[in-house]
Design a protein around this motif. Structure first.
Motif, PDB file in Angstrom:
ATOM      1  N   ASP A  16      22.247  10.150 -19.532  1.00 55.12           N
ATOM      2  CA  ASP A  16      20.861   9.728 -19.727  1.00 55.12           C
ATOM      3  C   ASP A  16      20.819   8.214 -19.597  1.00 55.12           C
ATOM      4  OD1 ASP A  16      18.144   9.837 -20.270  1.00 55.12           O
ATOM      5  OD2 ASP A  16      18.351  10.507 -22.341  1.00 55.12           O
ATOM      6  N   GLU A  17      19.666   7.681 -19.590  1.00 55.96           N
ATOM      7  CA  GLU A  17      19.484   6.235 -19.588  1.00 55.96           C
ATOM      8  C   GLU A  17      19.060   5.797 -20.989  1.00 55.96           C
ATOM      9  OE1 GLU A  17      19.983   3.862 -17.286  1.00 55.96           O
ATOM     10  OE2 GLU A  17      20.697   5.315 -15.800  1.00 55.96           O
ATOM     11  N   PRO A  18      19.355   4.546 -21.346  1.00 54.66           N
ATOM     12  CA  PRO A  18      18.874   4.032 -22.633  1.00 54.66           C
ATOM     13  C   PRO A  18      17.346   4.005 -22.656  1.00 54.66           C
ATOM     14  CG  PRO A  18      20.424   2.495 -21.589  1.00 54.66           C
ATOM     15  CD  PRO A  18      20.132   3.582 -20.605  1.00 54.66           C
ATOM     16  N   ARG A  19      16.795   3.902 -23.834  1.00 51.84           N
ATOM     17  CA  ARG A  19      15.329   3.892 -23.960  1.00 51.84           C
ATOM     18  C   ARG A  19      14.698   2.754 -23.159  1.00 51.84           C
ATOM     19  NH1 ARG A  19      13.497   7.537 -27.566  1.00 51.84           N
ATOM     20  NH2 ARG A  19      14.994   8.365 -29.045  1.00 51.84           N
ATOM     21  N   ASP A  20      15.347   1.580 -23.140  1.00 56.86           N
ATOM     22  CA  ASP A  20      14.773   0.464 -22.382  1.00 56.86           C
ATOM     23  C   ASP A  20      14.883   0.659 -20.873  1.00 56.86           C
ATOM     24  OD1 ASP A  20      17.480  -0.033 -22.023  1.00 56.86           O
ATOM     25  OD2 ASP A  20      17.440  -2.036 -22.902  1.00 56.86           O
ATOM     26  N   GLY A  21      15.598   1.703 -20.441  1.00 56.86           N
ATOM     27  CA  GLY A  21      15.695   2.037 -19.026  1.00 56.86           C
ATOM     28  C   GLY A  21      14.864   3.255 -18.659  1.00 56.86           C
ATOM     29  N   GLY A  22      14.052   3.741 -19.599  1.00 56.44           N
ATOM     30  CA  GLY A  22      13.173   4.872 -19.335  1.00 56.44           C
ATOM     31  C   GLY A  22      13.701   6.216 -19.796  1.00 56.44           C
ATOM     32  N   ASP A  79      18.095   8.030 -24.298  1.00 56.19           N
ATOM     33  CA  ASP A  79      19.400   7.640 -24.827  1.00 56.19           C
ATOM     34  C   ASP A  79      20.122   8.808 -25.489  1.00 56.19           C
ATOM     35  OD1 ASP A  79      21.457   5.838 -25.133  1.00 56.19           O
ATOM     36  OD2 ASP A  79      20.713   5.032 -27.026  1.00 56.19           O
ATOM     37  N   SER A  82      24.902   6.384 -19.912  1.00 59.42           N
ATOM     38  CA  SER A  82      24.293   6.234 -18.590  1.00 59.42           C
ATOM     39  C   SER A  82      25.359   6.493 -17.522  1.00 59.42           C
ATOM     40  CB  SER A  82      23.747   4.811 -18.427  1.00 59.42           C
ATOM     41  OG  SER A  82      24.818   3.886 -18.296  1.00 59.42           O
ATOM     42  N   GLN A 103      26.347   4.503 -15.267  1.00 63.38           N
ATOM     43  CA  GLN A 103      27.207   3.328 -15.177  1.00 63.38           C
ATOM     44  C   GLN A 103      28.223   3.315 -16.322  1.00 63.38           C
ATOM     45  OE1 GLN A 103      23.817   3.068 -14.960  1.00 63.38           O
ATOM     46  NE2 GLN A 103      23.461   2.254 -12.928  1.00 63.38           N
ATOM     47  N   GLN A 122      24.777  -7.751  -8.718  1.00 63.83           N
ATOM     48  CA  GLN A 122      23.478  -8.425  -8.688  1.00 63.83           C
ATOM     49  C   GLN A 122      23.387  -9.147  -7.355  1.00 63.83           C
ATOM     50  OE1 GLN A 122      21.283  -8.116 -11.255  1.00 63.83           O
ATOM     51  NE2 GLN A 122      22.775  -6.829 -12.330  1.00 63.83           N
TER      52      GLN A 122
END
Length: 131
Positions: free
Chosen positions: A26-32, A35, A39, A41, A80
């Protein structure tokens, strides 16, 4: 080797199946996401850390070395603009371990399959199948 990911619910959470094992990504909450799991990554960093640790342990076992507790800590920073993907790997070894063994295990660490994959050329074969 095969891994299958399938959406679980209406958000980003994925059920991942690998052989007979199941885990959640899953993605963290700040990533939509919600959590509810690491993730993708974070799973990549975990793959590198665990592969490195297993590779060193297998080598030590073959050599008959009692290496005690070792820890592999991996920090992953995705690429990046203008900078490459960065992996910082810290391998913690017992201070009692002979220097010769430490040096050899560090050489072996770089030979783990995940490390070699990340360093090497990668090819993708992508296609769509309709069900």
């Amino acid at each position: 080797m095969r891994a299958i990911a399938r959406r679980n619910g209406g958000r980003l959470k994925q059920d991942v199946a690998i052989r007979k094992h199941e885990l959640v990504a899953d993605e963290p909450r700040d990533g939509g996401g919600l959590d509810e799991g690491p993730s993708p990554q974070e799973l990549l960093a975990a793959s590198l850390a665990s592969c490195t640790a297993i590779t060193m342990e297998m080598y030590a076992m073959r050599k008959g070395w009692d290496v005690g507790d070792m820890t592999v800590d991996v920090n992953y920073e995705p690429a990046q603009r203008g900078s490459p993907t960065r992996f910082e790997m810290i391998i913690k070894m017992p201070k009692e371990m002979p220097e010769e063994q430490r040096q050899r295990l560090m050489q072996i660490a770089a030979k783990c399959p995940v490390h070699r994959t990340l360093e090497g050329e990668v090819m993708f074969d992508e296609r769509v199948e309709l069900s």
